[in-house]
Design a protein around this motif. Structure first.
Motif, PDB file in Angstrom:
ATOM      1  N   ASN A 120       0.856  -1.185   0.000  1.00  0.00           N
ATOM      2  CA  ASN A 120       0.000   0.000   0.000  1.00  0.00           C
ATOM      3  C   ASN A 120       0.891   1.234   0.000  1.00  0.00           C
ATOM      4  N   GLY A 121       0.542   2.203  -0.844  1.00  0.00           N
ATOM      5  CA  GLY A 121       1.309   3.442  -0.839  1.00  0.00           C
ATOM      6  C   GLY A 121       1.725   3.871  -2.227  1.00  0.00           C
ATOM      7  N   VAL A 122       2.560   4.892  -2.266  1.00  0.00           N
ATOM      8  CA  VAL A 122       2.991   5.504  -3.526  1.00  0.00           C
ATOM      9  C   VAL A 122       4.074   4.653  -4.174  1.00  0.00           C
ATOM     10  N   ASN A 136       3.913   9.339 -10.365  1.00  0.00           N
ATOM     11  CA  ASN A 136       3.693   8.308  -9.355  1.00  0.00           C
ATOM     12  C   ASN A 136       2.203   7.992  -9.257  1.00  0.00           C
ATOM     13  N   THR A 138      -0.709   5.589  -6.550  1.00  0.00           N
ATOM     14  CA  THR A 138      -0.877   5.010  -5.214  1.00  0.00           C
ATOM     15  C   THR A 138      -1.601   3.677  -5.320  1.00  0.00           C
ATOM     16  N   GLN A 140      -3.663   0.762  -3.500  1.00  0.00           N
ATOM     17  CA  GLN A 140      -4.542   0.596  -2.343  1.00  0.00           C
ATOM     18  C   GLN A 140      -5.078  -0.824  -2.341  1.00  0.00           C
ATOM     19  N   LYS A 149      -4.696   4.397  -7.745  1.00  0.00           N
ATOM     20  CA  LYS A 149      -5.292   5.736  -7.683  1.00  0.00           C
ATOM     21  C   LYS A 149      -4.288   6.774  -8.163  1.00  0.00           C
ATOM     22  N   THR A 150      -4.766   7.710  -9.007  1.00  0.00           N
ATOM     23  CA  THR A 150      -3.953   8.847  -9.434  1.00  0.00           C
ATOM     24  C   THR A 150      -4.685  10.128  -9.076  1.00  0.00           C
ATOM     25  N   ASP A 151      -3.938  11.243  -9.023  1.00  0.00           N
ATOM     26  CA  ASP A 151      -4.533  12.528  -8.664  1.00  0.00           C
ATOM     27  C   ASP A 151      -5.334  13.146  -9.802  1.00  0.00           C
TER      28      ASP A 151
END
Length: 264
Positions: A120-122, A136, A138, A140, A149-151
């Motif tokens: 879990n994490g970047v 980068n 993330t 999950q 997940k991306t921003d």
């Protein structure tokens, strides 16, 4: 004579002996390791033909993907349906943007299915510039469910299935294309929920009107209780004669006399 025969024998059989010995040594040498599989071919075979075709059509992406195999690589390839729906946006990117998008779908580390579920994490990608720490995403995990997940997207991509998993290559299929925030606008943060409206107070019951008793007119005792000044005023009013009627009679007397004289 014997020496000549011995020399002749050595000349004939010595090369054969040397050759046989060399053959045994060659047979004992370890076999060369098999060449790593072609990563784009593995993608296409596992149901990511559209994404594999995009990688093959980008020289930078193709060479970077294949060179990353030696050190271990985990690729995340969108399904064919996901790529087809994303193509209008993909075509609007520059050549460098297309290569960055494709490389954004791979991590320069081999993650088996079990190790991916425990992370879990970047994570950095093949598109990440080490000095800038960009491109980068993330990872999950919720039980058996793995999402990316991306921003730039408010929706996380889901890992649908395992396409290929054999060290040093792992390939997993996604249900959507990953969008790096470096190429697309960041997703809008959800607006906070409006504060609940204040609850109106319950209407208050009207106050009951209380009827105050009306004071009775002052009796004789009240007159006695009046101040001496008031008593003097009242006595003057009562003592003064009613002169108004007499004045009216005196004023009318001359008129009556004149009328009587005229009639006479």
């Amino acid at each position: 004579m014997r020496r000549l025969r011995l020399a002749a024998v050595l000349v004939v059989f010595l090369p054969l002996a040397v050759s046989a010995a060399g053959g045994k040594e060659a047979a004992k040498a370890p076999a060369a390791p098999p060449a790593p599989p072609n990563i784009t071919a593995a993608m296409a075979k596992g149901g990511c033909k559209a994404f594999a075709a995009l990688v093959a059509a980008s020289p930078d992406a193709r060479s970077t993907f294949q060179s990353a195999v030696d050190g271990g690589v985990t690729a995340l390839c969108p399904s064919d349906d996901a790529v087809r729906s994303f193509m209008p946006r993909y075509k609007n990117l520059t050549a460098d943007g297309k290569a960055s998008l494709l490389l954004f779908h791979a991590v320069p580390v081999y993650y088996s299915q079990q190790s991916l579920k425990s992370n879990n994490g970047v994570m950095s990608t093949l598109a990440t510039d080490g000095s800038a720490s960009n491109f980068n995403f993330t990872v999950q995990n919720q039980g058996e469910r793995v999402t990316i997940k991306t921003d730039a997207s408010d929706r996380a991509a889901r890992v649908k299935s395992t396409v290929y998993d054999k060290d040093p290559i792992a390939i997993y299929a996604l249900d959507t294309v990953l969008e790096p925030v470096e190429l697309f606008e960041p997703a809008e943060s959800p607006e906070p929920a409006p504060a609940p409206a204040p609850v109106a107070d319950a209407p208050k019951a009207p106050k009951k009107r209380t009827h105050r008793p009306v004071a009775d007119a002052p009796g004789p005792a009240a007159a006695d209780e009046a101040s001496p000044a008031d008593q003097r005023k009242n006595s003057k009013k009562s003592a003064s004669p009613p002169t108004a009627p007499y004045l009216r009679w005196f004023a009318a007397l001359p008129v009556a006399v004149a009328v009587f004289a005229a009639l006479a």
